[in-house]
Design an enzyme around this catalytic site. Sequence first.
Site, PDB file in Angstrom:
ATOM      1  N   ARG A  96       0.826  -1.207   0.000  1.00 48.32           N
ATOM      2  CA  ARG A  96       0.000   0.000   0.000  1.00 48.32           C
ATOM      3  C   ARG A  96       0.867   1.267   0.000  1.00 48.32           C
ATOM      4  NH1 ARG A  96      -4.849  -0.807   2.306  1.00 48.32           N
ATOM      5  NH2 ARG A  96      -3.834  -2.184   3.829  1.00 48.32           N
ATOM      6  N   TYR A  97       1.987   1.223   0.715  1.00 46.02           N
ATOM      7  CA  TYR A  97       2.871   2.374   0.842  1.00 46.02           C
ATOM      8  C   TYR A  97       4.176   2.087   0.100  1.00 46.02           C
ATOM      9  CZ  TYR A  97      -0.360   3.211   4.715  1.00 46.02           C
ATOM     10  OH  TYR A  97      -1.478   3.387   5.471  1.00 46.02           O
ATOM     11  N   ARG A 100       7.286  -0.002   2.107  1.00 42.58           N
ATOM     12  CA  ARG A 100       7.049  -1.147   2.986  1.00 42.58           C
ATOM     13  C   ARG A 100       5.908  -2.005   2.456  1.00 42.58           C
ATOM     14  NH1 ARG A 100       5.482   3.640   4.770  1.00 42.58           N
ATOM     15  NH2 ARG A 100       3.545   3.990   5.926  1.00 42.58           N
ATOM     16  N   CYS A 109      -4.289 -17.261  14.911  1.00 46.90           N
ATOM     17  CA  CYS A 109      -3.850 -16.448  16.042  1.00 46.90           C
ATOM     18  C   CYS A 109      -3.959 -17.270  17.321  1.00 46.90           C
ATOM     19  CB  CYS A 109      -4.721 -15.204  16.189  1.00 46.90           C
ATOM     20  SG  CYS A 109      -4.678 -14.070  14.776  1.00 46.90           S
ATOM     21  N   CYS A 113      -9.664 -11.745  18.442  1.00 41.29           N
ATOM     22  CA  CYS A 113     -10.291 -10.542  18.968  1.00 41.29           C
ATOM     23  C   CYS A 113     -11.664 -10.370  18.330  1.00 41.29           C
ATOM     24  CB  CYS A 113      -9.418  -9.329  18.673  1.00 41.29           C
ATOM     25  SG  CYS A 113      -7.733  -9.468  19.293  1.00 41.29           S
ATOM     26  N   CYS A 116     -11.630  -7.830  15.263  1.00 42.65           N
ATOM     27  CA  CYS A 116     -10.563  -7.990  14.276  1.00 42.65           C
ATOM     28  C   CYS A 116     -11.001  -7.525  12.888  1.00 42.65           C
ATOM     29  CB  CYS A 116     -10.131  -9.446  14.217  1.00 42.65           C
ATOM     30  SG  CYS A 116      -8.852  -9.773  12.976  1.00 42.65           S
ATOM     31  N   ARG A 118      -9.592  -8.369  10.179  1.00 40.27           N
ATOM     32  CA  ARG A 118      -9.424  -9.475   9.232  1.00 40.27           C
ATOM     33  C   ARG A 118     -10.223 -10.699   9.681  1.00 40.27           C
ATOM     34  NH1 ARG A 118      -3.429  -8.046   8.928  1.00 40.27           N
ATOM     35  NH2 ARG A 118      -3.301  -6.670   7.124  1.00 40.27           N
ATOM     36  N   ASP A 279     -11.917  -0.262  13.064  1.00 38.33           N
ATOM     37  CA  ASP A 279     -12.243  -0.414  11.643  1.00 38.33           C
ATOM     38  C   ASP A 279     -13.682  -0.890  11.468  1.00 38.33           C
ATOM     39  OD1 ASP A 279      -9.645   0.241  10.550  1.00 38.33           O
ATOM     40  OD2 ASP A 279      -8.948  -1.652  11.395  1.00 38.33           O
ATOM     41  N   ASP A 316      -7.584   4.048   9.506  1.00 40.31           N
ATOM     42  CA  ASP A 316      -7.382   3.460   8.186  1.00 40.31           C
ATOM     43  C   ASP A 316      -8.598   3.821   7.334  1.00 40.31           C
ATOM     44  OD1 ASP A 316      -5.070   1.802   7.381  1.00 40.31           O
ATOM     45  OD2 ASP A 316      -5.406   0.866   9.334  1.00 40.31           O
ATOM     46  N   LYS A 323      -3.518   4.917   6.052  1.00 41.23           N
ATOM     47  CA  LYS A 323      -3.660   5.301   7.450  1.00 41.23           C
ATOM     48  C   LYS A 323      -3.327   6.782   7.600  1.00 41.23           C
ATOM     49  CE  LYS A 323      -2.109   2.154  10.376  1.00 41.23           C
ATOM     50  NZ  LYS A 323      -1.515   1.492   9.214  1.00 41.23           N
TER      51      LYS A 323
END
Length: 357
Positions: A96-97, A100, A109, A113, A116, A118, A279, A316, A323
């Site tokens: 995206r950037y 990076r 995981c 959470c 989350c 995702r 999000d 985001d 972001k």
Amino acid sequence: MSDGRPRPAVTLRSAADLIAHGLAPAGAAAEIVAVAARYAVAVTPAVAALIDPGDSQDPIARQYLPSRDELIPSADESADPIGDHPHSPVPGVVHRYPDRVLLKLVHVCAVYCRFCFRREMVGPGKEQALSPEAIEMALDYVRAHPEIWEVILTGGDPLMLAPRRLGEIIGRLAAIDHVKVVRLHSRVPVADPARVTPELVAALRSEGATSWLALHANHPREFSAEARAACARIVDAGIPMVSQSVLLRGVNDDVATLTALMRSFVECRIKPYYLHHGDLAPGTAHLRTTLQAGESLMRALRGRVSGLCQPDYVLDIPGGYGKVPVGPRYLSRQNGRTRVLDYCGDVHAYPPDETLP
């Protein structure tokens, strides 16, 4: 545990598990089953030990225990709320950037959470990890793009990989000349601190690139003695740590809790980095605050705690636009002059001009 309940020996993954260990009432079985049929559930023994089952609004429980509110969708929510897919040139990579990339090695995981972003892509029934072929494609992509200075290992949680496998991948990334930083995002040090073994810590380091670890925690109670010791093992090995947290309603959306959380990070030698606005992930509206509430909290935090404890409050932008900081503004313009708002809420001219109101 303070109420005398024994710590579970294994991770709790079902309604029966949660009920058997006193973390949910028997009457909640049907709703837990319904939520678990759509979104992954996992509560490690370390996290279970932190939950107060006598508190219906327990901030640890709100993060990890399934709620029927998760099955109430909102029209503005999305399965890909931050727009990973449009920026994924090969499987597992998000670029995206310019300097990076994300490398999503695994889709599992230690805990799942309830907020989350995702959540539609992780857990049982989903792809568990990148295939060997996909990893080779990802590494080839990084090699072919000399502008990539940092690779961020995420997922899922990269610390769920076996130390040998994780060390191998970090080593291969570090061997790419233009990759100078490998950052890992993880909840493991607080959610499953026993997993942070000397072997895992050694795997995080590699010649040729600097490793950083970003720890996700949202409440000061997550910093148990075991979690603090796990973080110390990482930092003592020369691996710098930063934090990431999510602003969550009923978890950390008050000044006292947010202050204690940021101080806990700093006490563990972890620099506060990001405080994410929640999000627009499916079924998470009950945990999201407003941007205005977040701005107010950040202004209060600026006025009461050390500069070491100040994260960037970020959003985001839905759709993959990146972001951006959304913290309070302290500068304004009036009649061609700059006005500065101080932490007490008073406004001052800059440069100072006593003739101006």
